[in-house]
Write an enzyme that holds these catalytic residues in place. Structure first.
Site, PDB file in Angstrom:
ATOM      1  N   GLY A   1       0.812  -1.204   0.000  1.00 16.16           N
ATOM      2  CA  GLY A   1       0.000   0.000   0.000  1.00 16.16           C
ATOM      3  C   GLY A   1       0.847   1.257   0.000  1.00 16.16           C
ATOM      4  O   GLY A   1       2.077   1.216   0.140  1.00 16.16           O
ATOM      5  N   PHE A   2       0.185   2.373  -0.109  1.00 18.28           N
ATOM      6  CA  PHE A   2       0.827   3.673  -0.258  1.00 18.28           C
ATOM      7  C   PHE A   2       1.760   3.985   0.923  1.00 18.28           C
ATOM      8  O   PHE A   2       2.970   4.178   0.752  1.00 18.28           O
ATOM      9  CB  PHE A   2      -0.271   4.728  -0.391  1.00 18.28           C
ATOM     10  CG  PHE A   2       0.165   6.160  -0.359  1.00 18.28           C
ATOM     11  CD1 PHE A   2       1.328   6.574  -0.991  1.00 18.28           C
ATOM     12  CD2 PHE A   2      -0.618   7.116   0.295  1.00 18.28           C
ATOM     13  CE1 PHE A   2       1.715   7.911  -0.977  1.00 18.28           C
ATOM     14  CE2 PHE A   2      -0.241   8.442   0.313  1.00 18.28           C
ATOM     15  CZ  PHE A   2       0.918   8.836  -0.310  1.00 18.28           C
ATOM     16  N   ILE A   3       1.232   4.001   2.135  1.00 17.35           N
ATOM     17  CA  ILE A   3       2.027   4.405   3.288  1.00 17.35           C
ATOM     18  C   ILE A   3       2.989   3.297   3.709  1.00 17.35           C
ATOM     19  O   ILE A   3       4.159   3.556   4.020  1.00 17.35           O
ATOM     20  CB  ILE A   3       1.101   4.813   4.447  1.00 17.35           C
ATOM     21  CG1 ILE A   3       0.302   6.069   4.052  1.00 17.35           C
ATOM     22  CG2 ILE A   3       1.892   5.068   5.719  1.00 17.35           C
ATOM     23  CD1 ILE A   3      -0.864   6.377   4.967  1.00 17.35           C
TER      24      ILE A   3
ATOM     25  N   TYR B   1     -16.094   3.474   8.023  1.00 17.54           N
ATOM     26  CA  TYR B   1     -14.626   3.482   7.974  1.00 17.54           C
ATOM     27  C   TYR B   1     -14.065   4.056   9.272  1.00 17.54           C
ATOM     28  O   TYR B   1     -13.215   3.447   9.937  1.00 17.54           O
ATOM     29  CB  TYR B   1     -14.141   4.301   6.778  1.00 17.54           C
ATOM     30  CG  TYR B   1     -12.666   4.636   6.827  1.00 17.54           C
ATOM     31  CD1 TYR B   1     -11.705   3.646   6.674  1.00 17.54           C
ATOM     32  CD2 TYR B   1     -12.235   5.952   7.028  1.00 17.54           C
ATOM     33  CE1 TYR B   1     -10.345   3.949   6.724  1.00 17.54           C
ATOM     34  CE2 TYR B   1     -10.884   6.262   7.074  1.00 17.54           C
ATOM     35  CZ  TYR B   1      -9.948   5.260   6.938  1.00 17.54           C
ATOM     36  OH  TYR B   1      -8.607   5.563   6.998  1.00 17.54           O
TER      37      TYR B   1
ATOM     38  N   LYS C   1     -11.968   2.212  12.558  1.00 17.76           N
ATOM     39  CA  LYS C   1     -10.671   2.682  13.049  1.00 17.76           C
ATOM     40  C   LYS C   1     -10.736   2.996  14.551  1.00 17.76           C
ATOM     41  O   LYS C   1      -9.796   2.717  15.299  1.00 17.76           O
ATOM     42  CB  LYS C   1     -10.223   3.910  12.257  1.00 17.76           C
ATOM     43  CG  LYS C   1      -9.764   3.597  10.837  1.00 17.76           C
ATOM     44  CD  LYS C   1      -8.536   2.718  10.855  1.00 17.76           C
ATOM     45  CE  LYS C   1      -7.862   2.620   9.506  1.00 17.76           C
ATOM     46  NZ  LYS C   1      -6.610   1.848   9.569  1.00 17.76           N
TER      47      LYS C   1
END
Length: 337
Positions: free
Chosen positions: A11-13, A153, A157
């Site tokens: 993934g991105f991070i 979402y 979290k």
């Protein structure tokens, strides 16, 4: 030498964090599920880059697959776990909420359980500025209440934060949650605003601007973000002897080695100004399709990142224009446009 297990390395991070740690010479094991939420080729390319390092290994499987996750963690025997993998995207959670329960609640529970079994020295897990939900007092500070999430979402979290706190309390598992604020930069996800805007502008398509551009975000450049995570790895929370031992402004729990930390640029940027910065770098004027606010969205996010600075001495500071220029440079190279 520290052994770091990272979920979400395709993934991105996760990709950027793994690359940073590998550059330091640390040993990193990655774990990620190649879901088709966005282009799998982009995820595969990120892993291919990481796999060029002899200190990186990867397992491709879903967080919900507890056996696969346990096998990977057992084989690696990590000192630290950084849990970044998740079903991302605020808007997609309106369409497919179950994917968020499966990945973000069940998957995160599996990670926390594995961290407990291995008694890692530090468990770090990604949360989001979205957990602040309907709170209007800004800049957001970690010690304020965050009980009014507006999307599934954000709710998943917040659930991860709560599960992490319970395990930290019960098993003395040092745990740090970090809340991200609108991360952007090279190798970003195609569902992110910057990626969508640049792609549409270069192809001559109109861009959708919600709330007529009167939205504010604390845009955080990805290199700044992962530098913050890297420094937090060494800022291990310790259960306080008494509540009086907690410093003012610290989100450290009174009953657990657990805290939550904002990672943001400590600055809010108007969406229209963000679009104008993109136009300036591209030298192209966007066709603007002004839209109403979307369900579950919030008009503004803005971080108080003073706790991060207190703990690490570091504060994100990349100017949004410079960050956009770096993204566009990468995007043109990656896409050939």
């Amino acid at each position: 030498m520290q052994r770091i297990f990272i979920t979400g390395t395709a993934g991105f991070i996760g990709f950027h964090l793994a690359r940073l740690l590998l550059d330091e010479g640390l040993i990193v094991a990655g774990f990620d599920g190649m879901t088709d939420y966005y282009d799998v080729a982009l995820k595969q390319r990120r892993h291919q880059i990481l796999l060029q390092s002899p200190n990186f290994t990867a397992t491709e499987a879903m967080l919900e697959d507890r056996a696969a996750l346990d096998d990977a963690i057992d084989a690696f025997a990590p000192d630290v776990i950084v849990h970044l993998a998740a079903q991302a995207g605020v808007r997609y959670s309106l369409e497919n909420p179950r994917a968020y329960i499966d990945a973000n609640v069940v998957g995160s529970f599996n990670v926390i359980e594995a961290a407990r079994r291995h008694a890692v020295s530090h468990l770090l897990m990604a949360s989001t500025s979205s957990v602040y939900g309907a709170e209007t007092a800004m800049p957001y500070i970690e010690t304020q209440k965050a009980d009014s999430q507006l999307t599934i979402y954000a709710a998943t979290k917040k659930a991860t934060e709560s599960m992490g706190h319970a395990y930290a309390h019960l098993y003395d598992l040092p745990t740090t949650m970090f809340r991200f604020f609108t991360v952007y930069g090279p190798w970003g996800r195609p569902d992110m605003a910057l990626y969508k805007f640049v792609d549409a502008i270069l192809e001559g398509r109109p861009i959708d601007i919600y709330n007529h551009g009167e939205m504010y975000r604390d845009f955080t450049y990805v290199d700044d973000l992962v530098r913050g995570i890297r420094l937090l790895i060494d800022a291990v929370p310790v259960r306080p002897e008494t509540p009086d031992d907690i410093a003012p402004g610290d989100s450290l729990s009174a009953v657990a080695p657990w805290r939550v930390v904002n990672i943001g640029n400590s600055d809010k940027v108007r969406l229209l100004d963000f679009v104008e910065a993109i136009e300036d770098v591209l030298g192209v004027t966007a066709q603007r399709n002004m839209m109403e606010m979307q369900p579950g969205d919030v008009p503004a996010t803005w971080a108080d990142a003073s706790l991060l600075k207190t703990l690490t001495g570091y504060c994100p500071q990349t100017d949004v224009h410079d960050g956009i220029a770096q993204f566009i440079k990468w995007y043109r190279d990656y896409s050939g446009k």
